[in-house]
Design an enzyme around this catalytic site. Structure first.
Site, PDB file in Angstrom:
ATOM      1  N   SER A  16       0.826  -1.215   0.000  1.00 36.45           N
ATOM      2  CA  SER A  16       0.000   0.000   0.000  1.00 36.45           C
ATOM      3  C   SER A  16       0.863   1.269   0.000  1.00 36.45           C
ATOM      4  CB  SER A  16      -0.986   0.001   1.174  1.00 36.45           C
ATOM      5  OG  SER A  16      -0.334   0.177   2.395  1.00 36.45           O
ATOM      6  N   LYS A  68      22.869 -15.129   1.650  1.00 38.88           N
ATOM      7  CA  LYS A  68      22.272 -13.793   1.794  1.00 38.88           C
ATOM      8  C   LYS A  68      23.015 -12.793   0.914  1.00 38.88           C
ATOM      9  CE  LYS A  68      21.680 -10.411   5.506  1.00 38.88           C
ATOM     10  NZ  LYS A  68      20.337 -10.040   5.089  1.00 38.88           N
ATOM     11  N   MET A  93      10.573  -6.999   4.048  1.00 38.20           N
ATOM     12  CA  MET A  93      10.671  -7.654   5.358  1.00 38.20           C
ATOM     13  C   MET A  93      11.997  -8.384   5.607  1.00 38.20           C
ATOM     14  SD  MET A  93       8.044  -6.662   6.828  1.00 38.20           S
ATOM     15  CE  MET A  93       7.998  -7.673   8.307  1.00 38.20           C
ATOM     16  N   ARG A  94      13.004  -8.102   4.807  1.00 35.31           N
ATOM     17  CA  ARG A  94      14.267  -8.805   4.953  1.00 35.31           C
ATOM     18  C   ARG A  94      15.364  -7.796   5.286  1.00 35.31           C
ATOM     19  NH1 ARG A  94      15.425 -13.830   3.597  1.00 35.31           N
ATOM     20  NH2 ARG A  94      13.316 -14.188   2.841  1.00 35.31           N
ATOM     21  N   ASN A 110      13.406   4.167   4.162  1.00 31.66           N
ATOM     22  CA  ASN A 110      12.444   3.166   4.640  1.00 31.66           C
ATOM     23  C   ASN A 110      11.334   3.880   5.402  1.00 31.66           C
ATOM     24  OD1 ASN A 110      11.472   0.513   5.442  1.00 31.66           O
ATOM     25  ND2 ASN A 110      12.282   0.959   7.476  1.00 31.66           N
ATOM     26  N   HIS A 112       8.755   3.309   8.620  1.00 33.03           N
ATOM     27  CA  HIS A 112       8.570   2.467   9.799  1.00 33.03           C
ATOM     28  C   HIS A 112       7.300   2.914  10.524  1.00 33.03           C
ATOM     29  CE1 HIS A 112       9.643  -0.117  13.112  1.00 33.03           C
ATOM     30  NE2 HIS A 112       9.393   0.885  13.941  1.00 33.03           N
ATOM     31  N   ASP A 148      16.143   0.113  11.664  1.00 31.48           N
ATOM     32  CA  ASP A 148      15.248   1.185  12.118  1.00 31.48           C
ATOM     33  C   ASP A 148      15.990   2.259  12.917  1.00 31.48           C
ATOM     34  OD1 ASP A 148      13.151  -0.285  10.995  1.00 31.48           O
ATOM     35  OD2 ASP A 148      12.715  -1.315  12.873  1.00 31.48           O
ATOM     36  N   GLU A 177       0.952   7.132   6.919  1.00 33.68           N
ATOM     37  CA  GLU A 177       2.101   6.652   6.130  1.00 33.68           C
ATOM     38  C   GLU A 177       1.948   7.021   4.661  1.00 33.68           C
ATOM     39  OE1 GLU A 177       3.412   2.572   6.682  1.00 33.68           O
ATOM     40  OE2 GLU A 177       2.484   2.484   8.647  1.00 33.68           O
TER      41      GLU A 177
HETATM   42  C1  GRF Z   1       3.884  -0.534   6.693  1.00 37.21           C
HETATM   43  O1  GRF Z   1       3.209  -0.393   7.912  1.00 37.21           O
HETATM   44  C2  GRF Z   1       5.287  -0.014   6.801  1.00 37.21           C
HETATM   45  O2  GRF Z   1       5.419   1.057   7.673  1.00 37.21           O
HETATM   46  C3  GRF Z   1       6.049  -1.201   7.329  1.00 37.21           C
HETATM   47  O3  GRF Z   1       5.460  -2.314   6.704  1.00 37.21           O
HETATM   48  C4  GRF Z   1       4.119  -2.007   6.349  1.00 37.21           C
HETATM   49  C5  GRF Z   1       4.018  -2.258   4.877  1.00 37.21           C
HETATM   50  O4  GRF Z   1       2.700  -2.107   4.410  1.00 37.21           O
HETATM   51  N1  GRF Z   1       7.462  -1.051   7.076  1.00 37.21           N
HETATM   52  P1  GRF Z   1       2.440  -1.978   2.859  1.00 37.21           P
HETATM   53  O5  GRF Z   1       3.046  -3.228   2.217  1.00 37.21           O
HETATM   54  O6  GRF Z   1       3.090  -0.735   2.376  1.00 37.21           O
HETATM   55  O7  GRF Z   1       0.947  -1.959   2.706  1.00 37.21           O
END
Ligand code: GRF
Length: 236
Positions: A16, A68, A93-94, A110, A112, A148, A177
């Site tokens: 999103s 990796k 997520m990595r 990024n 967060h 982070d 966001e």
């Molecule tokens: C978001 O909450 C972002 O802050 C975090 O992971 C989530 C990703 O959501 N890092 P999306 O894939 O952008 O919908």
């Protein structure tokens, strides 16, 4: 010749935030264009969204690489072939390795879902509710070696409402966001926010004739939910 910066977005799932960046970049006045989306998961929902908007996508799965470092190397090669100038992590997520992070230092950002430096890591909304904080939010930051932990570019705050559960709070933060990330990426793309000596330098505001459009401000998530007076009454 276009002066827009070339952005590649890295995702792992829903996408999103990626969608919000693509929407912002569909305005020709926005200082960046999204030239590609890379996912480490073939089933990431964001891939279909990007493709439907005509953006090139690439899946680079960890399972296809022996280490990796090799996986990071494949992502780096894809970024180079896209001609990426800035990398935007959006729910990727990595954890990226040191070599990769150092190469893109100052050019990788990024988002967060918390007001850093509070609540690094996962499950930020549940932890925020457990901690009893009344103000929560999101942060866009440069990516550095520690997770982070990089210099903050912009933040947006939202209230934690009485009776919020994790999903309600997550939804409120996510709306913020989607406004914050395009704003922050725009600042970096225009050179108004840059990383220098381990800090974010915000510059070029004073001499910008129409800087009212580019000043860093928290979005106003209160507008739809409540008003400030109400918030003051319920926030001790
Ligand atoms: C978001 O909450 C972002 O802050 C975090 O992971 C989530 C990703 O959501 N890092 P999306 O894939 O952008 O919908």
């Amino acid at each position: 010749m276009s002066m827009r910066k070339r952005i590649v977005v890295l995702i792992s799932g829903r996408g999103s935030n990626m969608t919000a960046l693509i929407a912002a970049a569909s305005n020709p006045d926005y200082p960046a264009e999204i030239v590609g989306v890379i996912s480490d998961r073939a089933n990431a929902a964001g891939l279909g969204i990007a493709a439907a908007r005509g953006i090139a996508t690439k899946v680079i799965s960890r399972a296809d690489y022996s280490s990796k470092e090799a996986h990071d190397g494949a992502i780096d090669a894809a970024l180079v072939s896209f001609g990426a100038e800035i990398v935007a992590l959006a729910g990727y997520m990595r954890i990226l390795g040191a070599r990769f992070v150092e190469k893109w230092l100052g050019r990788m950002i990024n988002i967060h879902p918390a007001l850093l430096p509070a609540f690094k890591g996962l499950d930020t909304h549940a932890r925020a509710i457990r901690a009893g904080i009344r103000i929560h939010g999101c942060t866009v930051h440069f990516v550095t070696l520690d997770m982070d932990d990089g210099p903050i570019i912009a933040q947006a705050a939202v209230p934690v409402m009485v009776g919020d559960n994790e999903d309600m709070l997550a939804a409120r933060v996510l709306k913020a966001e989607h406004r914050l990330y395009p704003l922050a990426l725009g600042l970096v793309a225009e050179g108004k926010a840059r990383m220098e000596g381990g800090r974010t330098v915000l510059a070029h505001f004073a001499d910008d004739a129409d800087n009212s459009t580019s000043v860093v401000m928290a979005p106003d998530p209160l507008r739809e939910e409540t008003d400030l007076e109400h918030l003051a009454r319920i926030t001790p």
